[in-house]
Enzyme design. Sequence first.
Site, PDB file in Angstrom:
ATOM      1  N   HIS A  70       0.808  -1.235   0.000  1.00 43.12           N
ATOM      2  CA  HIS A  70       0.000   0.000   0.000  1.00 43.12           C
ATOM      3  C   HIS A  70       0.836   1.276   0.000  1.00 43.12           C
ATOM      4  CE1 HIS A  70       0.701  -0.152   4.360  1.00 43.12           C
ATOM      5  NE2 HIS A  70       0.283   1.106   4.410  1.00 43.12           N
ATOM      6  N   ASP A  71       1.996   1.269   0.619  1.00 43.17           N
ATOM      7  CA  ASP A  71       2.823   2.478   0.706  1.00 43.17           C
ATOM      8  C   ASP A  71       4.028   2.453  -0.233  1.00 43.17           C
ATOM      9  OD1 ASP A  71       1.331   3.962   2.483  1.00 43.17           O
ATOM     10  OD2 ASP A  71       2.454   3.333   4.259  1.00 43.17           O
ATOM     11  N   LYS A  74       5.700   5.591  -1.567  1.00 38.62           N
ATOM     12  CA  LYS A  74       6.531   6.472  -0.746  1.00 38.62           C
ATOM     13  C   LYS A  74       7.988   6.465  -1.202  1.00 38.62           C
ATOM     14  CE  LYS A  74       3.814   6.725   3.480  1.00 38.62           C
ATOM     15  NZ  LYS A  74       3.791   6.419   4.926  1.00 38.62           N
ATOM     16  N   HIS A  99       1.717   9.717  -2.911  1.00 44.14           N
ATOM     17  CA  HIS A  99       2.244   8.355  -2.854  1.00 44.14           C
ATOM     18  C   HIS A  99       1.278   7.275  -3.355  1.00 44.14           C
ATOM     19  CE1 HIS A  99       0.415   7.823   1.202  1.00 44.14           C
ATOM     20  NE2 HIS A  99       0.517   6.544   0.943  1.00 44.14           N
ATOM     21  N   HIS A 123      -6.260   3.577  -1.328  1.00 44.76           N
ATOM     22  CA  HIS A 123      -6.176   3.250   0.098  1.00 44.76           C
ATOM     23  C   HIS A 123      -6.245   4.460   1.033  1.00 44.76           C
ATOM     24  CE1 HIS A 123      -1.766   4.042  -0.053  1.00 44.76           C
ATOM     25  NE2 HIS A 123      -1.839   4.116   1.269  1.00 44.76           N
ATOM     26  N   HIS A 124      -6.243   5.683   0.510  1.00 46.89           N
ATOM     27  CA  HIS A 124      -6.440   6.869   1.357  1.00 46.89           C
ATOM     28  C   HIS A 124      -7.744   7.591   1.049  1.00 46.89           C
ATOM     29  CE1 HIS A 124      -3.001   7.049   3.983  1.00 46.89           C
ATOM     30  NE2 HIS A 124      -2.210   6.735   2.972  1.00 46.89           N
ATOM     31  N   ASP A 152      -4.503   0.323   7.948  1.00 48.06           N
ATOM     32  CA  ASP A 152      -3.429   1.311   7.934  1.00 48.06           C
ATOM     33  C   ASP A 152      -3.628   2.339   9.047  1.00 48.06           C
ATOM     34  OD1 ASP A 152      -1.169   2.743   6.956  1.00 48.06           O
ATOM     35  OD2 ASP A 152      -2.378   3.840   5.507  1.00 48.06           O
TER      36      ASP A 152
END
Length: 177
Positions: A70-71, A74, A99, A123-124, A152
Amino acid sequence: LKTAQLERALQDLHLSYDHTLTALVKALDAREAEVGHHSERVRDYAVLLARTVGVPEDEVALLATGGLLHDIGKIGISDRILLKPSPLDAGEWLEMKKHPVIGHAIVAGVEFLAEAATIILAHHERYDGTGYPNGLRGEEIPLGARIIFVADAFDAMTSDRVYRPSLSHEEALAELE
């Protein structure tokens, strides 16, 4: 005998994929040392949550991959922002909010990760439409992304950061509700 050999080879291939993805994420988590094994915890929380609400096992596997990666976007965020030992200012938040798009771009072209890419991108997003990058709301957000969002957020709230202490599990659950 050949069928058994093919099945074993396929299992070995999937295991190699999993190990490669885990190594990639460990490299990312090492860059952002204070978060420790955040991506693996998000994966584990997402799998637990998905199974608890009855998500079919084939979708749980997809969630596990999405949670782990998911990240990944970054990697495209400046160390000045990613490793800042204090809260981000408005301009820095604009950069950090890129990201999910960066992560989606990284994995979308990999055939076996294409479905996970949609989870990474969303996801955000927030159920009320105030999330990012696309301001999706409610059912517009893929279920997997909603589950990763919860996992998260829970892990972030229950982990110490240099700029704030962790919440208890009870406090984090209350905040999520």
